[in-house]
Design a protein around this motif. Structure first.
Motif, PDB file in Angstrom:
ATOM      1  N   TYR A 279     -19.809  37.099  40.274  1.00 39.67           N
ATOM      2  CA  TYR A 279     -19.789  38.534  40.044  1.00 39.67           C
ATOM      3  C   TYR A 279     -18.654  38.983  39.137  1.00 39.67           C
ATOM      4  O   TYR A 279     -18.674  40.074  38.631  1.00 39.67           O
ATOM      5  CB  TYR A 279     -19.657  39.294  41.368  1.00 39.67           C
ATOM      6  N   LYS A 280     -17.612  38.174  38.981  1.00 37.23           N
ATOM      7  CA  LYS A 280     -16.440  38.623  38.246  1.00 37.23           C
ATOM      8  C   LYS A 280     -16.239  37.802  36.986  1.00 37.23           C
ATOM      9  O   LYS A 280     -16.635  36.655  36.901  1.00 37.23           O
ATOM     10  CB  LYS A 280     -15.186  38.498  39.116  1.00 37.23           C
ATOM     11  N   GLY A 281     -15.585  38.390  36.017  1.00 31.02           N
ATOM     12  CA  GLY A 281     -15.228  37.684  34.805  1.00 31.02           C
ATOM     13  C   GLY A 281     -16.281  37.795  33.717  1.00 31.02           C
ATOM     14  O   GLY A 281     -17.429  38.143  33.958  1.00 31.02           O
ATOM     15  N   SER A 282     -15.867  37.498  32.505  1.00 25.46           N
ATOM     16  CA  SER A 282     -16.759  37.631  31.357  1.00 25.46           C
ATOM     17  C   SER A 282     -17.825  36.546  31.319  1.00 25.46           C
ATOM     18  O   SER A 282     -18.831  36.688  30.630  1.00 25.46           O
ATOM     19  CB  SER A 282     -15.932  37.609  30.068  1.00 25.46           C
ATOM     20  N   HIS A 283     -17.646  35.459  32.036  1.00 23.19           N
ATOM     21  CA  HIS A 283     -18.609  34.363  32.056  1.00 23.19           C
ATOM     22  C   HIS A 283     -19.514  34.413  33.285  1.00 23.19           C
ATOM     23  O   HIS A 283     -20.077  33.403  33.672  1.00 23.19           O
ATOM     24  CB  HIS A 283     -17.872  33.012  32.051  1.00 23.19           C
ATOM     25  N   SER A 284     -19.639  35.563  33.905  1.00 27.85           N
ATOM     26  CA  SER A 284     -20.338  35.632  35.186  1.00 27.85           C
ATOM     27  C   SER A 284     -21.836  35.854  35.028  1.00 27.85           C
ATOM     28  O   SER A 284     -22.310  36.417  34.049  1.00 27.85           O
ATOM     29  CB  SER A 284     -19.749  36.746  36.050  1.00 27.85           C
ATOM     30  N   LEU A 285     -22.543  35.408  36.027  1.00 30.25           N
ATOM     31  CA  LEU A 285     -23.985  35.614  36.104  1.00 30.25           C
ATOM     32  C   LEU A 285     -24.287  37.107  36.166  1.00 30.25           C
ATOM     33  O   LEU A 285     -25.226  37.598  35.546  1.00 30.25           O
ATOM     34  CB  LEU A 285     -24.519  34.895  37.345  1.00 30.25           C
ATOM     35  N   PHE A 286     -23.475  37.844  36.896  1.00 32.11           N
ATOM     36  CA  PHE A 286     -23.660  39.286  37.033  1.00 32.11           C
ATOM     37  C   PHE A 286     -23.554  39.982  35.675  1.00 32.11           C
ATOM     38  O   PHE A 286     -24.387  40.798  35.322  1.00 32.11           O
ATOM     39  CB  PHE A 286     -22.633  39.854  38.018  1.00 32.11           C
ATOM     40  N   ARG A 287     -22.511  39.656  34.891  1.00 28.08           N
ATOM     41  CA  ARG A 287     -22.336  40.281  33.576  1.00 28.08           C
ATOM     42  C   ARG A 287     -23.469  39.919  32.631  1.00 28.08           C
ATOM     43  O   ARG A 287     -23.848  40.712  31.781  1.00 28.08           O
ATOM     44  CB  ARG A 287     -21.016  39.859  32.947  1.00 28.08           C
TER      45      ARG A 287
END
Length: 176
Positions: free
Chosen positions: A76-84
């Motif tokens: 969920y967090k960070g620029s490499h996340s599945l959520f983003r």
């Protein structure tokens, strides 16, 4: 006993494996205390079965846990996340994100089994796009993701999770 907030959080298989290992270490003395304790029968069976299931060689969780013993790969967090990668364009619920993370679909059929009513919510092209984004995230080399990526200050994504914007109904009370 009354449950106040049912399902207040969902865990990935990776987080569950880390928790079970920590719980087992507390009873075997491998947590740094060198104190061995007796495990209750139910806990012993649950730990044994849970750990053996999550640590099977053909299961993706074991390799992730070896690569990241302290944290799961960014979900969920960070620029490499599945959520983003997905939340900016597609409305998925938390359970769908967790299942995508746990099962790592490689085919459109697997993806349609994870996403509820996928054929009515998304077109074929959108499902292929979702699948290609998922593949890109999971195929990214773990070594290329910088440490501390979860703590980056990134612009907030509008809350597009399904069911996240539920408004509470006002209850009218009649005075007699």
């Amino acid at each position: 006993m009354h449950i106040k907030t049912p399902q207040s959080a969902l865990l990935t298989n990776h987080e569950l494996l880390l928790h079970l290992r920590q719980e087992d270490a507390e009873y075997t003395g491998e947590d740094g205390t060198d104190r061995k304790r007796w495990k209750p029968k139910g806990l012993e069976h649950m730990l044994r079965d849970g750990l053996s299931y999550l640590q099977t060689p053909d299961y993706a969780t074991i390799s992730l846990t070896e690569a990241h013993p302290d944290r799961p790969m960014t979900l969920y967090k960070g620029s490499h996340s599945l959520f983003r990668a997905l939340a900016t364009e597609y409305q998925l619920n938390k359970a769908e994100f967790i299942q995508i993370y746990n099962l790592r679909p490689r085919t459109q059929v697997m993806l349609e089994l994870i996403i509820e009513e996928a054929d009515s919510r998304f077109t074929e092209d959108q499902l292929q796009d979702i699948l290609s984004r998922i593949t890109a995230i999971f195929d990214e080399e773990e070594a290329s993701i910088p440490a501390g990526v979860e703590d980056e200050d990134l612009p907030k994504i509008e809350n597009k999770l399904l069911g996240a914007a539920k408004k509470k109904k006002k209850v009218k009370r009649r005075v007699l």
